[in-house]
Design a protein around this motif. Structure first.
Motif, mmCIF file in Angstrom:
data_model
loop_
_atom_site.group_PDB
_atom_site.id
_atom_site.type_symbol
_atom_site.label_atom_id
_atom_site.label_comp_id
_atom_site.label_asym_id
_atom_site.label_seq_id
_atom_site.Cartn_x
_atom_site.Cartn_y
_atom_site.Cartn_z
ATOM 1 N N GLY A 5 0.807 -1.220 0.000
ATOM 2 C CA GLY A 5 0.000 0.000 0.000
ATOM 3 C C GLY A 5 0.834 1.262 0.000
ATOM 4 O O GLY A 5 1.450 1.597 1.002
ATOM 5 N N TRP A 6 0.861 1.961 -1.125
ATOM 6 C CA TRP A 6 1.577 3.232 -1.250
ATOM 7 C C TRP A 6 0.631 4.306 -1.750
ATOM 8 O O TRP A 6 -0.240 4.044 -2.571
ATOM 9 N N GLY A 7 0.813 5.520 -1.267
ATOM 10 C CA GLY A 7 0.050 6.664 -1.735
ATOM 11 C C GLY A 7 0.994 7.776 -2.136
ATOM 12 O O GLY A 7 2.213 7.601 -2.149
ATOM 13 N N SER A 8 0.430 8.933 -2.435
ATOM 14 C CA SER A 8 1.217 10.089 -2.850
ATOM 15 C C SER A 8 0.765 11.300 -2.036
ATOM 16 O O SER A 8 -0.433 11.452 -1.771
ATOM 17 N N ALA A 9 1.723 12.145 -1.638
ATOM 18 C CA ALA A 9 1.399 13.353 -0.869
ATOM 19 C C ALA A 9 2.204 14.526 -1.409
ATOM 20 O O ALA A 9 3.420 14.420 -1.564
ATOM 21 N N SER A 18 6.074 16.001 -4.694
ATOM 22 C CA SER A 18 5.298 15.031 -3.922
ATOM 23 C C SER A 18 6.184 13.848 -3.550
ATOM 24 O O SER A 18 7.248 13.653 -4.138
ATOM 25 N N ALA A 20 6.103 9.486 -2.382
ATOM 26 C CA ALA A 20 5.353 8.237 -2.247
ATOM 27 C C ALA A 20 5.467 7.865 -0.773
ATOM 28 O O ALA A 20 6.540 7.971 -0.183
ATOM 29 N N SER A 22 3.961 5.182 2.634
ATOM 30 C CA SER A 22 3.260 3.975 3.047
ATOM 31 C C SER A 22 3.242 3.868 4.558
ATOM 32 O O SER A 22 4.164 4.330 5.231
ATOM 33 N N TYR A 101 4.592 6.272 9.217
ATOM 34 C CA TYR A 101 4.850 6.768 7.870
ATOM 35 C C TYR A 101 6.304 6.612 7.413
ATOM 36 O O TYR A 101 7.221 7.039 8.101
#
Length: 111
Positions: A5-9, A18, A20, A22, A101
């Motif tokens: 599970g990885w997202g972007s901020a 930004s 990546a 997790s 994080y």
């Protein structure tokens, strides 16, 4: 290559604007490159956890990303090599319930 599970901020202080990120223990990010050194760049802060670093498939370090205050861009890990061949760095998110994080802003490679 990201697995798990990885997202972007977004943040104006990040290299590409930004990161990546997790919070999933066991999630990995793998980067293959040719060069004589590599640096992992990312944020430190009070919500940041821990990561296991593998280089060419071998565990070489555990990195604690906690810091009292937020720092958008820090060198979190660096490694030099005798040759400028092909290498792989993998960042694996470790379990850190109170500060989960782990984020990747980028990698700096020297040829």
């Amino acid at each position: 290559r990201y697995r798990g599970g990885w997202g972007s901020a977004p943040h104006e202080g990040y290299l590409g604007g930004s990161v990546a990120w997790s919070t999933t223990p066991g999630a990995t990010a793998t980067f293959t490159f040719k060069g004589t050194s590599v640096k992992w760049v990312g944020p430190l802060g009070p919500t940041r956890g821990r990561a296991l670093i593998l280089v060419d498939g071998r565990a070489v370090a555990r990195v604690n990303l906690w810091n009292r205050s937020f720092v958008a861009r820090a060198v979190l890990f660096k490694r030099t090599f005798r040759d400028g061949g092909r290498h792989t760095i993998t960042i694996k998110v470790l379990r850190s319930p109170d500060r989960p994080y782990v984020a990747i802003d980028g990698f700096i490679v020297r040829s």
